[in-house]
Motif scaffolding. Structure first.
Motif, PDB file in Angstrom:
ATOM      1  N   ILE A   7       0.839  -1.305  -0.200  1.00  0.00           N
ATOM      2  CA  ILE A   7      -0.069  -0.052   0.012  1.00  0.00           C
ATOM      3  C   ILE A   7       0.987   1.270  -0.136  1.00  0.00           C
ATOM      4  N   THR A   8       0.523   2.192  -1.035  1.00  0.00           N
ATOM      5  CA  THR A   8       1.052   3.460  -0.768  1.00  0.00           C
ATOM      6  C   THR A   8       0.444   4.587  -0.447  1.00  0.00           C
ATOM      7  N   PHE A   9       1.048   5.563   0.383  1.00  0.00           N
ATOM      8  CA  PHE A   9       0.343   6.499   0.852  1.00  0.00           C
ATOM      9  C   PHE A   9       0.838   7.773   0.379  1.00  0.00           C
ATOM     10  N   GLY A  77     -15.058   7.589  -2.241  1.00  0.00           N
ATOM     11  CA  GLY A  77     -13.696   7.198  -1.929  1.00  0.00           C
ATOM     12  C   GLY A  77     -13.434   7.329  -0.554  1.00  0.00           C
ATOM     13  N   THR A  78     -14.065   8.085   0.344  1.00  0.00           N
ATOM     14  CA  THR A  78     -13.597   8.237   1.721  1.00  0.00           C
ATOM     15  C   THR A  78     -13.854   7.013   2.391  1.00  0.00           C
ATOM     16  N   ARG A  79     -12.979   6.708   3.113  1.00  0.00           N
ATOM     17  CA  ARG A  79     -12.806   5.436   3.884  1.00  0.00           C
ATOM     18  C   ARG A  79     -12.015   5.727   5.303  1.00  0.00           C
ATOM     19  N   LEU A  80     -12.439   4.964   6.282  1.00  0.00           N
ATOM     20  CA  LEU A  80     -12.106   5.015   7.519  1.00  0.00           C
ATOM     21  C   LEU A  80     -10.872   3.898   7.701  1.00  0.00           C
ATOM     22  N   ALA A  81      -9.489   4.623   7.890  1.00  0.00           N
ATOM     23  CA  ALA A  81      -8.446   3.725   7.988  1.00  0.00           C
ATOM     24  C   ALA A  81      -8.290   2.631   8.913  1.00  0.00           C
ATOM     25  N   CYS A  82      -9.088   2.978   9.983  1.00  0.00           N
ATOM     26  CA  CYS A  82      -9.251   1.771  10.929  1.00  0.00           C
ATOM     27  C   CYS A  82     -10.086   0.788  10.642  1.00  0.00           C
ATOM     28  N   GLN A  83     -10.876   0.640   9.437  1.00  0.00           N
ATOM     29  CA  GLN A  83     -11.745  -0.275   9.009  1.00  0.00           C
ATOM     30  C   GLN A  83     -11.321  -0.973   7.725  1.00  0.00           C
ATOM     31  N   ALA A  84     -10.770   0.049   6.844  1.00  0.00           N
ATOM     32  CA  ALA A  84     -10.612  -0.501   5.593  1.00  0.00           C
ATOM     33  C   ALA A  84      -9.387  -1.478   5.707  1.00  0.00           C
ATOM     34  N   ARG A  85      -9.492  -2.476   5.038  1.00  0.00           N
ATOM     35  CA  ARG A  85      -8.467  -3.602   4.886  1.00  0.00           C
ATOM     36  C   ARG A  85      -7.496  -3.810   3.712  1.00  0.00           C
ATOM     37  N   VAL A  86      -6.532  -3.869   3.641  1.00  0.00           N
ATOM     38  CA  VAL A  86      -5.896  -4.125   2.386  1.00  0.00           C
ATOM     39  C   VAL A  86      -5.679  -5.374   2.085  1.00  0.00           C
ATOM     40  N   PHE A  87      -6.177  -5.635   0.746  1.00  0.00           N
ATOM     41  CA  PHE A  87      -6.322  -7.050   0.179  1.00  0.00           C
ATOM     42  C   PHE A  87      -5.310  -7.089  -0.862  1.00  0.00           C
ATOM     43  N   GLY A  88      -5.111  -5.928  -1.662  1.00  0.00           N
ATOM     44  CA  GLY A  88      -4.302  -6.137  -3.086  1.00  0.00           C
ATOM     45  C   GLY A  88      -3.572  -4.534  -2.923  1.00  0.00           C
ATOM     46  N   ARG A  89      -2.630  -4.379  -4.174  1.00  0.00           N
ATOM     47  CA  ARG A  89      -2.107  -3.260  -4.065  1.00  0.00           C
ATOM     48  C   ARG A  89      -2.721  -2.040  -4.240  1.00  0.00           C
ATOM     49  N   VAL A  91      -3.465   2.463  -3.318  1.00  0.00           N
ATOM     50  CA  VAL A  91      -3.112   3.655  -2.882  1.00  0.00           C
ATOM     51  C   VAL A  91      -3.960   4.686  -2.236  1.00  0.00           C
ATOM     52  N   VAL A  92      -3.661   5.034  -1.026  1.00  0.00           N
ATOM     53  CA  VAL A  92      -4.675   5.816  -0.383  1.00  0.00           C
ATOM     54  C   VAL A  92      -4.172   7.502  -0.127  1.00  0.00           C
ATOM     55  N   GLU A  93      -4.887   8.276  -0.167  1.00  0.00           N
ATOM     56  CA  GLU A  93      -4.555   9.833   0.143  1.00  0.00           C
ATOM     57  C   GLU A  93      -4.785  10.101   1.529  1.00  0.00           C
ATOM     58  N   VAL A  94      -3.723  10.472   2.314  1.00  0.00           N
ATOM     59  CA  VAL A  94      -3.977  10.959   3.680  1.00  0.00           C
ATOM     60  C   VAL A  94      -4.198  12.680   3.840  1.00  0.00           C
ATOM     61  N   PRO A  95      -5.068  13.239   4.349  1.00  0.00           N
ATOM     62  CA  PRO A  95      -5.209  14.498   4.289  1.00  0.00           C
ATOM     63  C   PRO A  95      -4.280  15.322   5.455  1.00  0.00           C
ATOM     64  N   GLU A  96      -3.772  16.485   5.067  1.00  0.00           N
ATOM     65  CA  GLU A  96      -2.800  16.971   5.958  1.00  0.00           C
ATOM     66  C   GLU A  96      -3.629  17.288   7.247  1.00  0.00           C
ATOM     67  N   ASP A  97      -2.707  17.207   8.274  1.00  0.00           N
ATOM     68  CA  ASP A  97      -3.098  17.291   9.650  1.00  0.00           C
ATOM     69  C   ASP A  97      -3.486  18.952   9.745  1.00  0.00           C
ATOM     70  N   PRO A  98      -4.802  19.099  10.157  1.00  0.00           N
ATOM     71  CA  PRO A  98      -5.391  20.408  10.293  1.00  0.00           C
ATOM     72  C   PRO A  98      -4.533  21.548  10.931  1.00  0.00           C
TER      73      PRO A  98
END
Ligand code: FES
Length: 117
Positions: A7-9, A77-89, A91-98
């Protein structure tokens, strides 16, 4: 046999190779990518939102918890990182810390004012 996936961030470009089924939050921690949380992965705080730009990504489908929590948000496309699981290659985008975004904005404003002098 254990299947490993990558997974790439974004925007950092950091990645992690993890066991299939690992949460995005755990993979981010392994990659050294900070994702804010307050509930420690219990789908309660909604602070761990990330975006999966490609709907056909290697992430698990929305689970009931995630679907319920994200129901009020109209952002595909919005997901919760604590719930979504990685099963294949994927890419996710992480928003900048406010807080970091506010500091960066203030510094840019200051730099513009300094140029006037
Ligand atoms: S860590 Fe709180 S909702 Fe994901």
């Amino acid at each position: 046999m254990t299947l490993n996936v990558t997974i790439t961030f974004l925007p950092s470009g950091r990645s992690a190779t993890v066991r299939a089924g690992t949460t995005v939050l755990e993979a981010a921690r392994r990659a050294g990518v900070p994702i804010r949380t307050r509930c420690d992965g219990k789908a309660a705080c909604l602070m761990c939102k990330v975006t999966a730009p490609n709907s056909s990504s290697g992430l698990s489908p929305l689970n009931d918890n995630e679907r319920h929590k994200l129901a009020g948000l109209d952002r595909s496309g919005t997901r919760l990182a604590c719930q979504a699981r990685v099963f294949g290659r994927t890419v996710v985008e992480v928003p900048e810390d406010p807080l970091r975004a506010a500091v960066r904005k203030q510094m840019m404003r200051q730099a513009e004012e300094d140029e006037l002098w």
